[in-house]
Write a protein that holds these residues in place. Structure first.
Motif, PDB file in Angstrom:
ATOM      1  N   LEU A  43      30.378  30.897  30.458  1.00 33.03           N
ATOM      2  CA  LEU A  43      31.378  31.837  29.970  1.00 33.03           C
ATOM      3  C   LEU A  43      31.827  32.774  31.089  1.00 33.03           C
ATOM      4  O   LEU A  43      33.029  33.031  31.254  1.00 33.03           O
ATOM      5  CB  LEU A  43      30.816  32.645  28.805  1.00 33.03           C
ATOM      6  N   LEU A  44      30.888  33.281  31.880  1.00 34.91           N
ATOM      7  CA  LEU A  44      31.247  34.165  32.993  1.00 34.91           C
ATOM      8  C   LEU A  44      32.184  33.464  33.968  1.00 34.91           C
ATOM      9  O   LEU A  44      33.189  34.035  34.414  1.00 34.91           O
ATOM     10  CB  LEU A  44      29.985  34.633  33.722  1.00 34.91           C
ATOM     11  N   MET A  45      31.856  32.230  34.321  1.00 36.43           N
ATOM     12  CA  MET A  45      32.712  31.484  35.243  1.00 36.43           C
ATOM     13  C   MET A  45      34.106  31.288  34.657  1.00 36.43           C
ATOM     14  O   MET A  45      35.115  31.441  35.357  1.00 36.43           O
ATOM     15  CB  MET A  45      32.087  30.132  35.558  1.00 36.43           C
ATOM     16  N   ALA A  46      34.169  30.953  33.379  1.00 36.60           N
ATOM     17  CA  ALA A  46      35.464  30.724  32.731  1.00 36.60           C
ATOM     18  C   ALA A  46      36.302  31.998  32.728  1.00 36.60           C
ATOM     19  O   ALA A  46      37.517  31.968  32.963  1.00 36.60           O
ATOM     20  CB  ALA A  46      35.250  30.218  31.307  1.00 36.60           C
ATOM     21  N   LEU A  47      35.666  33.140  32.469  1.00 38.65           N
ATOM     22  CA  LEU A  47      36.391  34.404  32.453  1.00 38.65           C
ATOM     23  C   LEU A  47      36.881  34.778  33.848  1.00 38.65           C
ATOM     24  O   LEU A  47      38.012  35.252  34.022  1.00 38.65           O
ATOM     25  CB  LEU A  47      35.491  35.510  31.889  1.00 38.65           C
ATOM     26  N   ALA A  48      36.038  34.567  34.857  1.00 36.39           N
ATOM     27  CA  ALA A  48      36.438  34.873  36.229  1.00 36.39           C
ATOM     28  C   ALA A  48      37.590  33.982  36.686  1.00 36.39           C
ATOM     29  O   ALA A  48      38.524  34.439  37.345  1.00 36.39           O
ATOM     30  CB  ALA A  48      35.244  34.719  37.166  1.00 36.39           C
ATOM     31  N   LEU A  49      37.540  32.714  36.336  1.00 32.92           N
ATOM     32  CA  LEU A  49      38.630  31.803  36.675  1.00 32.92           C
ATOM     33  C   LEU A  49      39.941  32.246  36.039  1.00 32.92           C
ATOM     34  O   LEU A  49      41.012  32.132  36.632  1.00 32.92           O
ATOM     35  CB  LEU A  49      38.289  30.383  36.225  1.00 32.92           C
ATOM     36  N   SER A  50      39.849  32.783  34.840  1.00 35.15           N
ATOM     37  CA  SER A  50      41.052  33.210  34.124  1.00 35.15           C
ATOM     38  C   SER A  50      41.676  34.439  34.756  1.00 35.15           C
ATOM     39  O   SER A  50      42.879  34.665  34.632  1.00 35.15           O
ATOM     40  CB  SER A  50      40.702  33.506  32.661  1.00 35.15           C
ATOM     41  N   GLU A  51      40.850  35.258  35.451  1.00 37.31           N
ATOM     42  CA  GLU A  51      41.364  36.481  36.067  1.00 37.31           C
ATOM     43  C   GLU A  51      41.764  36.302  37.526  1.00 37.31           C
ATOM     44  O   GLU A  51      42.224  37.262  38.146  1.00 37.31           O
ATOM     45  CB  GLU A  51      40.328  37.591  35.965  1.00 37.31           C
ATOM     46  N   ALA A  52      41.587  35.135  38.073  1.00 41.06           N
ATOM     47  CA  ALA A  52      41.974  34.897  39.472  1.00 41.06           C
ATOM     48  C   ALA A  52      42.818  33.637  39.547  1.00 41.06           C
ATOM     49  O   ALA A  52      42.440  32.644  40.161  1.00 41.06           O
ATOM     50  CB  ALA A  52      40.724  34.752  40.344  1.00 41.06           C
ATOM     51  N   PRO A  53      43.997  33.645  38.906  1.00 42.57           N
ATOM     52  CA  PRO A  53      44.783  32.409  38.784  1.00 42.57           C
ATOM     53  C   PRO A  53      45.259  31.818  40.108  1.00 42.57           C
ATOM     54  O   PRO A  53      45.455  30.624  40.206  1.00 42.57           O
ATOM     55  CB  PRO A  53      45.965  32.833  37.909  1.00 42.57           C
ATOM     56  N   GLY A  54      45.431  32.642  41.131  1.00 48.35           N
ATOM     57  CA  GLY A  54      45.916  32.104  42.400  1.00 48.35           C
ATOM     58  C   GLY A  54      44.854  31.948  43.446  1.00 48.35           C
ATOM     59  O   GLY A  54      45.148  31.584  44.592  1.00 48.35           O
ATOM     60  N   GLY A  55      43.595  32.233  43.102  1.00 46.83           N
ATOM     61  CA  GLY A  55      42.522  32.195  44.088  1.00 46.83           C
ATOM     62  C   GLY A  55      41.347  31.368  43.620  1.00 46.83           C
ATOM     63  O   GLY A  55      41.370  30.744  42.560  1.00 46.83           O
ATOM     64  N   MET A  56      40.293  31.410  44.422  1.00 43.63           N
ATOM     65  CA  MET A  56      39.091  30.642  44.131  1.00 43.63           C
ATOM     66  C   MET A  56      38.031  31.518  43.475  1.00 43.63           C
ATOM     67  O   MET A  56      38.041  32.737  43.629  1.00 43.63           O
ATOM     68  CB  MET A  56      38.525  30.047  45.430  1.00 43.63           C
ATOM     69  N   VAL A  57      37.124  30.872  42.774  1.00 42.69           N
ATOM     70  CA  VAL A  57      35.931  31.518  42.256  1.00 42.69           C
ATOM     71  C   VAL A  57      34.742  30.815  42.888  1.00 42.69           C
ATOM     72  O   VAL A  57      34.641  29.586  42.842  1.00 42.69           O
ATOM     73  CB  VAL A  57      35.858  31.445  40.717  1.00 42.69           C
ATOM     74  N   ILE A  58      33.870  31.592  43.486  1.00 45.58           N
ATOM     75  CA  ILE A  58      32.763  31.030  44.265  1.00 45.58           C
ATOM     76  C   ILE A  58      31.521  30.964  43.402  1.00 45.58           C
ATOM     77  O   ILE A  58      31.049  31.980  42.881  1.00 45.58           O
ATOM     78  CB  ILE A  58      32.523  31.872  45.527  1.00 45.58           C
ATOM     79  N   ALA A  59      31.011  29.764  43.238  1.00 48.20           N
ATOM     80  CA  ALA A  59      29.805  29.522  42.455  1.00 48.20           C
ATOM     81  C   ALA A  59      28.631  29.326  43.397  1.00 48.20           C
ATOM     82  O   ALA A  59      28.752  28.634  44.413  1.00 48.20           O
ATOM     83  CB  ALA A  59      29.984  28.276  41.582  1.00 48.20           C
ATOM     84  N   GLN A  60      27.493  29.933  43.064  1.00 48.83           N
ATOM     85  CA  GLN A  60      26.317  29.786  43.916  1.00 48.83           C
ATOM     86  C   GLN A  60      25.074  29.629  43.072  1.00 48.83           C
ATOM     87  O   GLN A  60      24.884  30.339  42.084  1.00 48.83           O
ATOM     88  CB  GLN A  60      26.156  30.983  44.847  1.00 48.83           C
TER      89      GLN A  60
END
Length: 310
Positions: free
Chosen positions: A263-280
């Motif tokens: 859920l956290l990843m999905a929310l972060a992806l939704s707030e950064a539509p033009g950029g990347m989300v870094i998963a670690q």
């Protein structure tokens, strides 16, 4: 997996793998497993820095992406020192330490924090930056860095000489995109849009919304998503009816540990539509789950509700 187009026209995945867990106490074989898990899950962008893994992460990433091929894209940083490569005795001590550190995660975190605190930061003189980029290219075994970020830069660090050097790197084909990766308060203190050739900002993502807002003028990347897990769990435990509603709306079982991360990843992806989300993650299985995250159409409503409960 969803893709984005970098400012230089190169296409890559929106979800990137953060390489902070490579090298150091991890060693080559576990590092390779993590990188392979990310690649097999569809991730094509890898975020690394000279200081990661006690100075080994860039080299380990370079070894792996030789196997992956030309589709792999890379972010690395300048402005921070790298760990010195050990001699034979140092390698033996480091190898022995890995066994103990792997057995005691708390000790590994404490040592990692001390190493990061001791690493020289804020080094944006053109001589240092030039040498750092050349060393990163050698460690990665590449002739080109897709994204180069100024690590923990302040507004005062963005000198005309530094910006001209970054432009020179672009003209020479050594880097594709230049940007700034800093703390939220440092990013907020900068003038937007940033001066050319800076075309990307990278900062932490916070569940409470206290982060740099996405800039329409440039891509905004997010990291630190999983650090919000304790706060999210606390909210969901305190509001079970809301948790059930989120599960119904998203089909993500958010009260389960791995569901909360998704859920956290999905929310972060939704707030950064033009950029990347870094998963670690240091868990190959968790890496696959992080890579499967997708933006949610209902993210705005869910985030508004969550932030009202913080």
């Amino acid at each position: 997996m969803d893709e984005i187009v970098l400012a230089n026209g190169r296409r890559t995945t929106r979800i990137a793998f953060g390489c902070g867990g490579l090298g150091g106490s991890t060693g080559w074989t576990p590092s390779r497993k993590l990188l392979t898990a990310a690649w097999d899950a569809g991730i094509r962008h890898f975020d690394v820095a000279p200081s990661y893994g006690f100075g080994e992460a860039e080299q380990f990433l370079g070894r792996a992406i030789k196997e992956f091929g030309s589709a792999a894209t890379v972010t690395t940083k300048v402005g921070i020192g790298r760990g010195s490569r050990p001699g034979r005795l140092g390698q033996l001590v480091r190898s022995t330490a890995r066994v103990g550190l792997a057995a005691v995660p708390g000790l590994r975190r404490k040592l990692g924090n001390k190493m990061r605190a001791a690493a020289p930061r804020g080094q944006f003189g053109t001589g240092f930056v030039r040498a750092s980029v050349e060393e990163s290219l050698r460690a990665l075994g590449r002739e080109h860095i897709d994204v180069l970020l100024l690590h923990e830069a302040l507004a005062s660090d963005l000198s005309p000489e530094l910006l001209e050097l970054l432009s020179e790197f672009q003209r020479e084909g050594k880097i594709g995109v230049a940007g700034v990766g800093s703390r939220t308060e440092s990013l907020q203190a900068m003038s937007w849009p940033l001066s050319a050739p800076l075309a990307m900002a990278q900062g932490v993502w916070r569940l409470d919304g206290q982060h740099l807002a996405a800039s329409p003028e440039m891509a905004t990347n997010r990291h630190g998503v999983v650090h919000n897990l304790p706060q999210l769990r606390s909210i969901l435990e305190a509001h079970p009816a809301f948790a059930a509603e989120v599960t119904d709306r998203t089909s993500i079982h958010c009260t389960e540990p791995r569901g909360a991360v998704s859920l956290l990843m999905a929310l972060a992806l939704s707030e950064a539509p033009g950029g990347m989300v870094i998963a670690q993650s240091r868990d190959p299985g968790r890496v696959k789950e992080l890579a499967n995250a997708r933006a949610l159409s209902s993210a705005a409503e869910i985030l508004t509700a969550l932030r009202g409960m913080v």
